[in-house]
Design a protein around this motif. Structure first.
Motif, PDB file in Angstrom:
ATOM      1  N   MET A   1     -26.977  41.290 -31.746  1.00 50.85           N
ATOM      2  CA  MET A   1     -26.851  40.170 -30.815  1.00 50.85           C
ATOM      3  C   MET A   1     -25.510  40.271 -30.088  1.00 50.85           C
ATOM      4  N   ASP A   2     -25.576  40.199 -28.766  1.00 51.11           N
ATOM      5  CA  ASP A   2     -24.390  40.437 -27.953  1.00 51.11           C
ATOM      6  C   ASP A   2     -23.378  39.303 -28.022  1.00 51.11           C
ATOM      7  N   ARG A   3     -23.877  38.054 -28.052  1.00 47.58           N
ATOM      8  CA  ARG A   3     -22.983  36.901 -28.037  1.00 47.58           C
ATOM      9  C   ARG A   3     -23.732  35.678 -28.527  1.00 47.58           C
ATOM     10  N   TRP A   4     -22.986  34.594 -28.752  1.00 49.30           N
ATOM     11  CA  TRP A   4     -23.623  33.352 -29.167  1.00 49.30           C
ATOM     12  C   TRP A   4     -24.573  32.882 -28.065  1.00 49.30           C
ATOM     13  N   PRO A   5     -25.868  32.717 -28.371  1.00 49.63           N
ATOM     14  CA  PRO A   5     -26.803  32.299 -27.326  1.00 49.63           C
ATOM     15  C   PRO A   5     -26.587  30.844 -26.931  1.00 49.63           C
ATOM     16  N   ALA A   6     -26.541  30.599 -25.640  1.00 52.58           N
ATOM     17  CA  ALA A   6     -26.389  29.227 -25.148  1.00 52.58           C
ATOM     18  C   ALA A   6     -27.706  28.473 -25.210  1.00 52.58           C
ATOM     19  N   HIS A   7     -28.810  29.218 -25.204  1.00 58.44           N
ATOM     20  CA  HIS A   7     -30.123  28.598 -25.229  1.00 58.44           C
ATOM     21  C   HIS A   7     -30.881  29.065 -26.466  1.00 58.44           C
ATOM     22  N   HIS A   8     -32.083  28.581 -26.624  1.00 57.17           N
ATOM     23  CA  HIS A   8     -32.895  28.857 -27.807  1.00 57.17           C
ATOM     24  C   HIS A   8     -32.959  30.357 -28.076  1.00 57.17           C
ATOM     25  N   PRO A   9     -32.455  30.834 -29.234  1.00 53.74           N
ATOM     26  CA  PRO A   9     -32.541  32.266 -29.531  1.00 53.74           C
ATOM     27  C   PRO A   9     -33.982  32.670 -29.828  1.00 53.74           C
ATOM     28  N   ALA A  10     -34.230  33.952 -29.799  1.00 53.64           N
ATOM     29  CA  ALA A  10     -35.589  34.450 -29.991  1.00 53.64           C
ATOM     30  C   ALA A  10     -36.083  34.249 -31.418  1.00 53.64           C
ATOM     31  N   ARG A  11     -35.155  34.125 -32.364  1.00 54.85           N
ATOM     32  CA  ARG A  11     -35.531  33.917 -33.767  1.00 54.85           C
ATOM     33  C   ARG A  11     -34.438  33.116 -34.450  1.00 54.85           C
ATOM     34  N   ILE A  12     -34.725  32.644 -35.656  1.00 58.34           N
ATOM     35  CA  ILE A  12     -33.737  31.887 -36.415  1.00 58.34           C
ATOM     36  C   ILE A  12     -32.608  32.828 -36.836  1.00 58.34           C
ATOM     37  N   LEU A  13     -31.369  32.437 -36.525  1.00 59.75           N
ATOM     38  CA  LEU A  13     -30.211  33.254 -36.878  1.00 59.75           C
ATOM     39  C   LEU A  13     -29.756  32.927 -38.294  1.00 59.75           C
ATOM     40  N   ILE A  14     -29.291  33.945 -38.993  1.00 61.79           N
ATOM     41  CA  ILE A  14     -28.838  33.810 -40.378  1.00 61.79           C
ATOM     42  C   ILE A  14     -27.318  33.851 -40.397  1.00 61.79           C
ATOM     43  N   GLY A  15     -26.699  32.780 -40.947  1.00 60.14           N
ATOM     44  CA  GLY A  15     -25.255  32.706 -41.031  1.00 60.14           C
ATOM     45  C   GLY A  15     -24.767  32.792 -42.467  1.00 60.14           C
ATOM     46  N   ALA A  16     -23.713  33.554 -42.673  1.00 63.48           N
ATOM     47  CA  ALA A  16     -23.129  33.743 -44.010  1.00 63.48           C
ATOM     48  C   ALA A  16     -21.946  32.795 -44.170  1.00 63.48           C
ATOM     49  N   HIS A  17     -22.083  31.818 -45.046  1.00 67.06           N
ATOM     50  CA  HIS A  17     -21.070  30.791 -45.256  1.00 67.06           C
ATOM     51  C   HIS A  17     -19.899  31.344 -46.056  1.00 67.06           C
ATOM     52  N   ARG A  18     -18.742  31.446 -45.420  1.00 67.21           N
ATOM     53  CA  ARG A  18     -17.552  32.072 -45.999  1.00 67.21           C
ATOM     54  C   ARG A  18     -17.829  33.529 -46.363  1.00 67.21           C
ATOM     55  N   GLY A  19     -18.660  34.181 -45.550  1.00 63.80           N
ATOM     56  CA  GLY A  19     -19.113  35.524 -45.859  1.00 63.80           C
ATOM     57  C   GLY A  19     -20.217  35.476 -46.899  1.00 63.80           C
ATOM     58  N   ASP A  20     -20.479  36.602 -47.528  1.00 67.64           N
ATOM     59  CA  ASP A  20     -21.458  36.640 -48.619  1.00 67.64           C
ATOM     60  C   ASP A  20     -20.767  36.098 -49.870  1.00 67.64           C
ATOM     61  N   SER A  21     -20.551  34.769 -49.857  1.00 67.88           N
ATOM     62  CA  SER A  21     -19.769  34.150 -50.938  1.00 67.88           C
ATOM     63  C   SER A  21     -20.573  33.957 -52.213  1.00 67.88           C
ATOM     64  N   ARG A  22     -21.857  34.264 -52.177  1.00 68.86           N
ATOM     65  CA  ARG A  22     -22.664  34.261 -53.396  1.00 68.86           C
ATOM     66  C   ARG A  22     -22.282  35.443 -54.278  1.00 68.86           C
ATOM     67  N   ASN A  23     -21.899  36.546 -53.670  1.00 68.12           N
ATOM     68  CA  ASN A  23     -21.686  37.785 -54.417  1.00 68.12           C
ATOM     69  C   ASN A  23     -20.259  38.311 -54.393  1.00 68.12           C
ATOM     70  N   TRP A  24     -19.395  37.706 -53.527  1.00 70.08           N
ATOM     71  CA  TRP A  24     -18.028  38.185 -53.391  1.00 70.08           C
ATOM     72  C   TRP A  24     -17.096  36.994 -53.252  1.00 70.08           C
ATOM     73  N   PRO A  25     -15.807  37.172 -53.493  1.00 68.59           N
ATOM     74  CA  PRO A  25     -14.876  36.050 -53.301  1.00 68.59           C
ATOM     75  C   PRO A  25     -14.936  35.527 -51.873  1.00 68.59           C
ATOM     76  N   GLU A  26     -14.998  34.224 -51.715  1.00 71.28           N
ATOM     77  CA  GLU A  26     -15.156  33.601 -50.402  1.00 71.28           C
ATOM     78  C   GLU A  26     -14.041  33.993 -49.439  1.00 71.28           C
ATOM     79  N   ASN A  27     -14.405  34.091 -48.167  1.00 68.89           N
ATOM     80  CA  ASN A  27     -13.445  34.339 -47.089  1.00 68.89           C
ATOM     81  C   ASN A  27     -12.587  35.584 -47.324  1.00 68.89           C
ATOM     82  N   SER A  28     -13.177  36.577 -47.953  1.00 63.44           N
ATOM     83  CA  SER A  28     -12.460  37.835 -48.205  1.00 63.44           C
ATOM     84  C   SER A  28     -13.083  38.948 -47.382  1.00 63.44           C
ATOM     85  N   GLN A  29     -12.351  40.032 -47.218  1.00 64.41           N
ATOM     86  CA  GLN A  29     -12.913  41.171 -46.501  1.00 64.41           C
ATOM     87  C   GLN A  29     -14.152  41.705 -47.201  1.00 64.41           C
TER      88      GLN A  29
END
Length: 252
Positions: A1-29
């Motif tokens: 995806m090139d940029r944040w879509p201003a209008h309805h995206p073609a599909r539901i976007l998946i966002g990682a909260h503080r990164g993959d914080s389920r499996n790694w320390p939050e907000n880390s590289q």
């Protein structure tokens, strides 16, 4: 995806909260790399300022939860804060890691006008190119950042959904709803304003934010938001796009 879509995206976007914080320390590289590997469309991280005005990726105002040290981040220089928490990333470092491969959402924890202005001055040199969105917590923050970073997409993280018409009127394109508030009617109301909707999964408490099971996540997808955020982006990717091996057998 090139940029944040201003209008309805073609599909539901998946966002990682503080990164993959389920499996790694939050907000880390490591968490950011894990989210990219899992297939997240965007990565959310928190923004606070150190005493020497460096924007860093940190959710809490102090280090009590992360390091059992109750000193406040805003009272520590970047060097001092990293002495406590070596994995602490600057936002410039986060952008350099994430933006080439995924979109980035900055949850701006700052509220004071002077802090927002100082943060904007330090973020301005980052080559965002429409790929870094500002997550803003109040109408005042929207007004301030609109004047300082006018070309950056703005996403509302408002506590009161009745403030979202103001966001739409000031060029905002996305609005957050908590899972408990994300009814079909609430989503439709925001869509009528021209806003895309991102659902924050879980509950707004330290122990449950971003946590969701597959069955509940499937029900959220059925409400047709434009995006969801959760701690385990891989779960959402697998739920939205089941592996071929899980597809029902086809007759030949």
């Amino acid at each position: 995806m090139d940029r944040w879509p201003a209008h309805h995206p073609a599909r539901i976007l998946i966002g990682a909260h503080r990164g993959d914080s389920r499996n790694w320390p939050e907000n880390s590289q490591a968490a950011f790399a894990g989210a990219i590997a899992a297939g997240a469309d965007f990565i959310e991280t928190d923004v606070r300022l150190t005493a020497d005005a460096v924007p860093v990726a940190c959710h809490d105002a102090d280090f009590a939860r992360l390091c059992e040290d109750d000193r406040r981040l805003c009272d520590l220089t970047l060097a001092q804060a990293r002495g406590l928490h070596p994995a602490l990333c600057t936002i410039a470092e986060v952008a350099a890691q994430v933006v080439p491969q995924a979109l980035l959402l900055l949850d701006i924890k700052l509220t004071a006008a002077s802090d927002l202005t100082a943060m904007a001055d330090t973020l301005a040199p980052i080559p965002a190119n429409g790929r870094v969105a500002l997550g803003l917590r109040s109408p005042d923050a929207v007004r301030i950042l609109q004047s300082h970073l006018p070309d950056w997409p703005r996403l509302g993280l408002f506590a009161d959904p009745s403030d979202y018409p103001m966001l739409a009127a000031h060029g905002g394109t996305w609005a957050r709803l908590w899972q408990k508030d994300a009814t079909a009617k609430a989503i439709a109301r925001l869509r009528a304003l021209g806003l895309n909707v991102v659902i924050m999964t879980g509950q707004p408490t330290a122990r449950s934010v971003g946590i969701i099971d597959r069955e509940t996540l499937t029900a959220l997808f059925d409400r047709k938001p434009q995006a969801v955020m959760l701690n385990d982006p891989g779960l959402a990717v697998r739920t939205a796009h089941p592996p071929f091996s899980q597809a029902p057998d086809q007759e030949t």
